[in-house]
Design a protein around this motif. Structure first.
Motif, short mmCIF file in Angstrom:
data_model
loop_
_atom_site.label_atom_id
_atom_site.label_comp_id
_atom_site.label_asym_id
_atom_site.label_seq_id
_atom_site.Cartn_x
_atom_site.Cartn_y
_atom_site.Cartn_z
N UNK A 67 0.83 -1.20 0.00
CA UNK A 67 0.00 0.00 0.00
C UNK A 67 0.87 1.26 0.00
N UNK A 68 0.38 2.33 -0.65
CA UNK A 68 1.11 3.61 -0.59
C UNK A 68 1.01 4.20 0.81
N UNK A 69 1.87 5.15 1.08
CA UNK A 69 1.92 5.80 2.40
C UNK A 69 1.79 7.31 2.23
N UNK A 70 0.96 7.92 3.05
CA UNK A 70 0.78 9.37 3.03
C UNK A 70 1.59 9.97 4.17
N UNK A 71 2.24 11.10 3.90
CA UNK A 71 3.10 11.76 4.88
C UNK A 71 2.57 13.18 5.15
N UNK A 72 2.27 13.44 6.42
CA UNK A 72 1.78 14.74 6.84
C UNK A 72 2.89 15.47 7.59
N UNK A 73 3.26 16.64 7.12
CA UNK A 73 4.36 17.41 7.72
C UNK A 73 3.80 18.55 8.55
N UNK A 74 4.27 18.67 9.78
CA UNK A 74 3.91 19.79 10.65
C UNK A 74 5.13 20.68 10.83
N UNK A 75 4.96 21.97 10.57
CA UNK A 75 6.07 22.93 10.68
C UNK A 75 6.15 23.40 12.14
N UNK A 76 7.04 22.78 12.88
CA UNK A 76 7.14 23.08 14.32
C UNK A 76 7.81 24.43 14.55
N UNK A 77 8.90 24.70 13.84
CA UNK A 77 9.65 25.94 14.06
C UNK A 77 10.47 26.28 12.84
N UNK A 78 10.55 27.57 12.52
CA UNK A 78 11.44 28.08 11.48
C UNK A 78 12.22 29.25 12.07
N UNK A 80 16.25 31.36 12.50
CA UNK A 80 17.34 31.81 11.63
C UNK A 80 18.40 30.73 11.45
N UNK A 81 18.68 29.98 12.52
CA UNK A 81 19.73 28.95 12.45
C UNK A 81 19.16 27.54 12.35
N UNK A 82 18.02 27.30 12.97
CA UNK A 82 17.45 25.95 13.02
C UNK A 82 15.98 25.97 12.59
N UNK A 83 15.55 24.83 12.07
CA UNK A 83 14.14 24.61 11.76
C UNK A 83 13.79 23.20 12.20
N UNK A 84 12.54 22.99 12.62
CA UNK A 84 12.10 21.69 13.09
C UNK A 84 10.83 21.27 12.37
N UNK A 85 10.73 19.98 12.08
CA UNK A 85 9.55 19.43 11.44
C UNK A 85 9.14 18.13 12.14
N UNK A 86 7.83 17.89 12.16
CA UNK A 86 7.32 16.59 12.59
C UNK A 86 6.56 15.98 11.42
N UNK A 87 6.76 14.68 11.21
CA UNK A 87 6.13 13.99 10.08
C UNK A 87 5.42 12.75 10.61
N UNK A 88 4.18 12.55 10.14
CA UNK A 88 3.44 11.32 10.41
C UNK A 88 3.25 10.56 9.11
N UNK A 89 3.59 9.27 9.12
CA UNK A 89 3.36 8.40 7.98
C UNK A 89 2.07 7.62 8.24
N UNK A 90 1.15 7.63 7.27
CA UNK A 90 -0.18 7.09 7.48
C UNK A 90 -0.56 6.10 6.39
N UNK A 91 -1.14 4.98 6.79
CA UNK A 91 -1.76 4.01 5.89
C UNK A 91 -3.14 3.66 6.44
N UNK A 92 -4.14 3.65 5.57
CA UNK A 92 -5.52 3.31 5.97
C UNK A 92 -5.99 4.12 7.18
#
Length: 293
Positions: A67-78, A80-92
């Motif tokens: 099955x394919x997988x869907x990825x949802x990205x949440x922009x936690x922080x942007x 000047x020096x660092x950026x953070x992301x959270x990702x959830x991989x989802x099936x069904x």
């Protein structure tokens, strides 16, 4: 063309929503490195002017390789020096993997030091007798036919007497990859799940276990190419209660430490009559709780 091109090619569904297509596999469960690499691609698609320096992921549900997988990205922080992301991989509709990744600007300066690479034979001098490799390992190597993987014989490197379990592996992509550094980082995220959990089995060569990746962390330290030889120096500090902790340091052939990994995995004693690796089309294997590691 190598399978890694299909793995890292995500479809954009909407802002910060991506989909990874099905990648043909002999396994029932999705390879953990594939989900981690695709999650990292999804995160990097939302970043500008910074490069990933670390990721931490948990395999929280079983992935279906069909099955394919869907990825949802949440922009936690942007910042000047660092950026953070959270990702959830989802099936069904169910989350199978959660990852946090941190990105850092590439022009910072500071102190410099690094561990040294242990002395081992050059990859060209390492040969593997497939007849001497356990069947489960042969199945895994066949699945990873796009990669040149060469385990250094135990007698060909000096062992640390204070480390319970250790192994050393040379690996690289057989296919020349694009020059884009992000492509090589995401490729290494895929490759880093290869063989790492198996390092916990070195002191237990005849003990059948059910294996699956439970979590995975990486730190990217210096530039590298995944289509050039990389040395994966692996240890397993502990195995207990059906879980093993593993740790790896990845060097390029020039001896530069380019990445570090840590992973805990399931190493449960295999029930009688069950197969070690769940293969598609067979019913005699117990489904792994998470991904194939």
């Amino acid at each position: 063309m190598s399978v890694i091109f299909d793995v890292l090619e995500l479809e954009t569904i909407d802002k910060d929503i991506f989909r990874g297509s099905v990648v043909p596999s002999n396994f029932k469960r999705t390879f953990g490195g594939q989900v981690a690499a695709q999650a990292l691609v999804a995160a990097t698609n939302t970043i500008e002017d910074k490069a990933v320096h670390s990721l931490h992921g948990y395999f929280v549900g079983p992935g279906d390789a069909r099955k394919p997988t869907v990825f949802l990205v949440e922009r936690i922080r942007d910042g000047r020096s660092f950026a953070s992301r959270q990702v959830r991989a989802i099936q069904d509709g169910e989350t199978i993997f959660v990852m946090q990744a941190s990105f850092h600007r590439t022009d910072d300066r500071g102190i410099e030091h690094s561990d040294l690479m242990r002395e081992v034979p050059a990859p060209e001098a390492v040969t593997m007798d497939m007849d001497q490799i356990p069947k489960s390992s042969r199945v895994v190597l066949e699945e990873w036919s796009d990669w040149d993987i060469r385990k250094v014989a135990d007698e060909d490197f000096k062992h640390n007497p204070y480390t319970a379990s250790q192994q050393v592996v040379w690996f690289k992509s057989k296919t020349k990859l694009p020059d884009d550094p992000t492509f090589h980082v995401c490729t290494l995220a895929y490759m880093s799940d290869m063989t790492l959990l198996h390092s916990s089995l070195v002191p237990h060569p005849n003990h059948p276990v059910q294996m699956a990746s439970l979590d995975h962390a990486m730190w990217f330290l210096r530039p590298f190419r995944a289509d050039e030889w990389l040395l994966y120096d692996q240890v397993s500090p502990s195995a207990h209660a059906g879980r093993a902790l593993t740790h790896g340091r990845i060097f390029n052939q020039q001896g530069d430490l380019v990445a570090v990994t840590t992973q805990e995995g399931l190493t449960r004693t295999l029930a009688q009559g069950k197969a070690e690796i769940p293969i598609a089309g067979l019913d005699n294997s117990e489904d792994s709780p998470n991904q194939v590691g």
